[in-house]
Scaffold this motif. Structure first.
Motif, PDB file in Angstrom:
ATOM      1  N   LEU A   1       0.836  -1.210   0.000  1.00 60.72           N
ATOM      2  CA  LEU A   1       0.000   0.000   0.000  1.00 60.72           C
ATOM      3  C   LEU A   1       0.867   1.254   0.000  1.00 60.72           C
ATOM      4  O   LEU A   1       0.583   2.232  -0.698  1.00 60.72           O
ATOM      5  CB  LEU A   1      -0.925   0.025   1.229  1.00 60.72           C
ATOM      6  N   VAL A   2       1.928   1.218   0.803  1.00 62.72           N
ATOM      7  CA  VAL A   2       2.826   2.382   0.904  1.00 62.72           C
ATOM      8  C   VAL A   2       3.578   2.579  -0.410  1.00 62.72           C
ATOM      9  O   VAL A   2       3.571   3.678  -0.970  1.00 62.72           O
ATOM     10  CB  VAL A   2       3.834   2.214   2.069  1.00 62.72           C
ATOM     11  N   SER A   3       4.213   1.498  -0.922  1.00 62.74           N
ATOM     12  CA  SER A   3       5.006   1.660  -2.142  1.00 62.74           C
ATOM     13  C   SER A   3       4.165   1.953  -3.380  1.00 62.74           C
ATOM     14  O   SER A   3       4.659   2.542  -4.341  1.00 62.74           O
ATOM     15  CB  SER A   3       5.930   0.462  -2.383  1.00 62.74           C
ATOM     16  N   HIS A   4       2.878   1.613  -3.349  1.00 61.36           N
ATOM     17  CA  HIS A   4       1.994   1.919  -4.482  1.00 61.36           C
ATOM     18  C   HIS A   4       1.300   3.271  -4.328  1.00 61.36           C
ATOM     19  O   HIS A   4       0.314   3.559  -4.995  1.00 61.36           O
ATOM     20  CB  HIS A   4       0.955   0.807  -4.658  1.00 61.36           C
ATOM     21  N   ARG A   5       1.812   4.071  -3.399  1.00 61.71           N
ATOM     22  CA  ARG A   5       1.390   5.475  -3.222  1.00 61.71           C
ATOM     23  C   ARG A   5      -0.075   5.631  -2.793  1.00 61.71           C
ATOM     24  O   ARG A   5      -0.782   6.502  -3.274  1.00 61.71           O
ATOM     25  CB  ARG A   5       1.668   6.269  -4.501  1.00 61.71           C
ATOM     26  N   HIS A   6      -0.522   4.786  -1.893  1.00 60.98           N
ATOM     27  CA  HIS A   6      -1.892   4.904  -1.387  1.00 60.98           C
ATOM     28  C   HIS A   6      -1.937   5.606  -0.022  1.00 60.98           C
ATOM     29  O   HIS A   6      -3.004   5.928   0.474  1.00 60.98           O
ATOM     30  CB  HIS A   6      -2.531   3.510  -1.221  1.00 60.98           C
ATOM     31  N   ILE A   7      -0.763   5.812   0.582  1.00 65.17           N
ATOM     32  CA  ILE A   7      -0.699   6.304   1.957  1.00 65.17           C
ATOM     33  C   ILE A   7      -0.061   7.698   2.053  1.00 65.17           C
ATOM     34  O   ILE A   7       0.918   7.996   1.358  1.00 65.17           O
ATOM     35  CB  ILE A   7       0.102   5.308   2.839  1.00 65.17           C
ATOM     36  N   THR A   8      -0.619   8.520   2.931  1.00 66.93           N
ATOM     37  CA  THR A   8      -0.067   9.862   3.158  1.00 66.93           C
ATOM     38  C   THR A   8       0.394   9.997   4.609  1.00 66.93           C
ATOM     39  O   THR A   8      -0.116   9.335   5.500  1.00 66.93           O
ATOM     40  CB  THR A   8      -1.112  10.969   2.878  1.00 66.93           C
ATOM     41  N   VAL A   9       1.378  10.864   4.814  1.00 67.11           N
ATOM     42  CA  VAL A   9       1.834  11.208   6.162  1.00 67.11           C
ATOM     43  C   VAL A   9       1.763  12.724   6.280  1.00 67.11           C
ATOM     44  O   VAL A   9       2.389  13.437   5.500  1.00 67.11           O
ATOM     45  CB  VAL A   9       3.282  10.715   6.425  1.00 67.11           C
ATOM     46  N   ASN A  10       0.947  13.187   7.209  1.00 64.19           N
ATOM     47  CA  ASN A  10       0.718  14.622   7.389  1.00 64.19           C
ATOM     48  C   ASN A  10       0.280  15.300   6.075  1.00 64.19           C
ATOM     49  O   ASN A  10       0.715  16.400   5.729  1.00 64.19           O
ATOM     50  CB  ASN A  10       1.976  15.316   7.938  1.00 64.19           C
ATOM     51  N   GLY A  11      -0.566  14.564   5.309  1.00 67.14           N
ATOM     52  CA  GLY A  11      -1.112  15.123   4.068  1.00 67.14           C
ATOM     53  C   GLY A  11      -0.236  14.961   2.844  1.00 67.14           C
ATOM     54  O   GLY A  11      -0.661  15.252   1.726  1.00 67.14           O
ATOM     55  N   GLU A  12       0.993  14.486   3.016  1.00 70.26           N
ATOM     56  CA  GLU A  12       1.917  14.322   1.882  1.00 70.26           C
ATOM     57  C   GLU A  12       2.053  12.839   1.533  1.00 70.26           C
ATOM     58  O   GLU A  12       2.146  11.995   2.416  1.00 70.26           O
ATOM     59  CB  GLU A  12       3.310  14.875   2.243  1.00 70.26           C
ATOM     60  N   LEU A  13       2.096  12.536   0.244  1.00 72.10           N
ATOM     61  CA  LEU A  13       2.279  11.145  -0.189  1.00 72.10           C
ATOM     62  C   LEU A  13       3.662  10.641   0.206  1.00 72.10           C
ATOM     63  O   LEU A  13       4.659  11.320  -0.037  1.00 72.10           O
ATOM     64  CB  LEU A  13       2.149  11.046  -1.712  1.00 72.10           C
ATOM     65  N   VAL A  14       3.717   9.493   0.827  1.00 74.49           N
ATOM     66  CA  VAL A  14       5.003   8.886   1.183  1.00 74.49           C
ATOM     67  C   VAL A  14       4.983   7.443   0.679  1.00 74.49           C
ATOM     68  O   VAL A  14       4.076   6.688   1.001  1.00 74.49           O
ATOM     69  CB  VAL A  14       5.245   8.896   2.721  1.00 74.49           C
ATOM     70  N   ASN A  15       5.964   7.081  -0.165  1.00 75.13           N
ATOM     71  CA  ASN A  15       5.978   5.718  -0.712  1.00 75.13           C
ATOM     72  C   ASN A  15       7.210   4.927  -0.264  1.00 75.13           C
ATOM     73  O   ASN A  15       7.673   4.029  -0.938  1.00 75.13           O
ATOM     74  CB  ASN A  15       5.876   5.751  -2.244  1.00 75.13           C
ATOM     75  N   ILE A  16       7.741   5.278   0.924  1.00 73.27           N
ATOM     76  CA  ILE A  16       8.901   4.583   1.476  1.00 73.27           C
ATOM     77  C   ILE A  16       8.448   3.788   2.713  1.00 73.27           C
ATOM     78  O   ILE A  16       8.170   4.379   3.761  1.00 73.27           O
ATOM     79  CB  ILE A  16      10.015   5.584   1.863  1.00 73.27           C
ATOM     80  N   PRO A  17       8.325   2.456   2.598  1.00 76.93           N
ATOM     81  CA  PRO A  17       7.834   1.646   3.718  1.00 76.93           C
ATOM     82  C   PRO A  17       8.641   1.798   5.002  1.00 76.93           C
ATOM     83  O   PRO A  17       8.117   1.689   6.103  1.00 76.93           O
ATOM     84  CB  PRO A  17       7.922   0.212   3.190  1.00 76.93           C
ATOM     85  N   SER A  18       9.957   2.051   4.861  1.00 74.46           N
ATOM     86  CA  SER A  18      10.823   2.139   6.042  1.00 74.46           C
ATOM     87  C   SER A  18      10.818   3.537   6.682  1.00 74.46           C
ATOM     88  O   SER A  18      11.533   3.768   7.661  1.00 74.46           O
ATOM     89  CB  SER A  18      12.260   1.767   5.664  1.00 74.46           C
ATOM     90  N   TYR A  19      10.009   4.452   6.141  1.00 76.56           N
ATOM     91  CA  TYR A  19       9.927   5.815   6.682  1.00 76.56           C
ATOM     92  C   TYR A  19       9.619   5.750   8.180  1.00 76.56           C
ATOM     93  O   TYR A  19       8.695   5.062   8.610  1.00 76.56           O
ATOM     94  CB  TYR A  19       8.824   6.582   5.942  1.00 76.56           C
ATOM     95  N   THR A  20      10.421   6.454   8.992  1.00 72.37           N
ATOM     96  CA  THR A  20      10.229   6.419  10.446  1.00 72.37           C
ATOM     97  C   THR A  20       9.295   7.544  10.886  1.00 72.37           C
ATOM     98  O   THR A  20       9.555   8.716  10.631  1.00 72.37           O
ATOM     99  CB  THR A  20      11.587   6.566  11.174  1.00 72.37           C
ATOM    100  N   LEU A  21       8.214   7.142  11.530  1.00 70.96           N
ATOM    101  CA  LEU A  21       7.229   8.126  12.001  1.00 70.96           C
ATOM    102  C   LEU A  21       7.640   8.717  13.345  1.00 70.96           C
ATOM    103  O   LEU A  21       8.310   8.067  14.146  1.00 70.96           O
ATOM    104  CB  LEU A  21       5.858   7.465  12.149  1.00 70.96           C
ATOM    105  N   LYS A  22       7.216   9.946  13.561  1.00 73.48           N
ATOM    106  CA  LYS A  22       7.465  10.604  14.845  1.00 73.48           C
ATOM    107  C   LYS A  22       6.135  10.773  15.556  1.00 73.48           C
ATOM    108  O   LYS A  22       5.070  10.782  14.920  1.00 73.48           O
ATOM    109  CB  LYS A  22       8.108  11.975  14.622  1.00 73.48           C
TER     110      LYS A  22
END
Length: 201
Positions: free
Chosen positions: A114-135
């Motif tokens: 889902l993340v790599s296929h650009r279905h997910i946003t973080v703080n309104g911005e598209l993020v397609n990196i599964p390993s992205y570390t959330l704060k």
């Protein structure tokens, strides 16, 4: 990137627990794979073998490759807190893991997709990196165009898990990563101290 795509039940049987979630096949044969799987194991496992097994279990559970896992460990080791605890906290803070915890997918591999296929946003911005570390405080949502995806709707409908460190708003289809979870809040059966001992050799 190379990912394990082989039989998941075989891996789960190797570790003696359903690390990939509910698995009917595992329930039928919850002993190690191979022709001697059901017989009693010969000999006692060495300390190194036990530690290595625990590291492999953590890697398969979170779907992380060796080099990535080593980097996460180095980051955890350089922190002033308890290394093993920080290691699991960093794994739990990955975007693909949080998407899975929020119930947007029934598996971490599905969440990664889902993340790599650009279905997910973080703080309104598209993020397609599964390993992205959330704060703490980051808002994870489903992209507007993807809100009607059957796979997401089905996963949410079957999800009953609740975590204190994540909130979910079903109307907006977004959730908040409230805080990095404490060790007691992480449900995975991983003996992180064994991993620390392995890397400390």
């Amino acid at each position: 990137m190379a990912r394990y795509t082989g039989p998941k039940t075989k891996i789960a049987r190797k570790f003696g627990e359903a690390i990939f979630g509910d698995d009917k096949s595992f329930e039928k044969r919850n002993y190690p794979p191979g022709q001697h799987g059901n017989a009693k194991r010969r000999g006692k496992q060495s300390e190194y073998a036990i530690q290595l097994m625990e590291k492999q279990k953590a890697k398969y559970t979170y779907g992380i490759l060796e080099k990535q896992f080593r980097n996460i460990f180095a980051k955890a080791n350089s922190s002033k807190a308890v290394t093993g605890e920080v290691l699991l906290q960093l794994c739990e803070s990955r975007l693909d893991n949080v998407v899975y915890r929020m119930g947007l997918s029934n598996s971490r591999s599905g969440a990664r997709q889902l993340v790599s296929h650009r279905h997910i946003t973080v703080n309104g911005e598209l993020v397609n990196i599964p390993s992205y570390t959330l704060k703490a405080g980051d808002v994870v949502g489903v992209r507007e165009k993807s809100k009607s995806l059957t796979a997401i709707a089905d996963a949410l409908a079957s999800n009953s898990s609740v975590y204190e460190w994540i909130t979910w708003n079903s109307e907006k289809m977004e959730g908040t990563f409230v805080a990095v979870p404490e060790r007691l809040q992480i449900p995975e059966n991983i003996k992180e101290q064994l991993i620390v001992e392995l890397y400390s050799k």
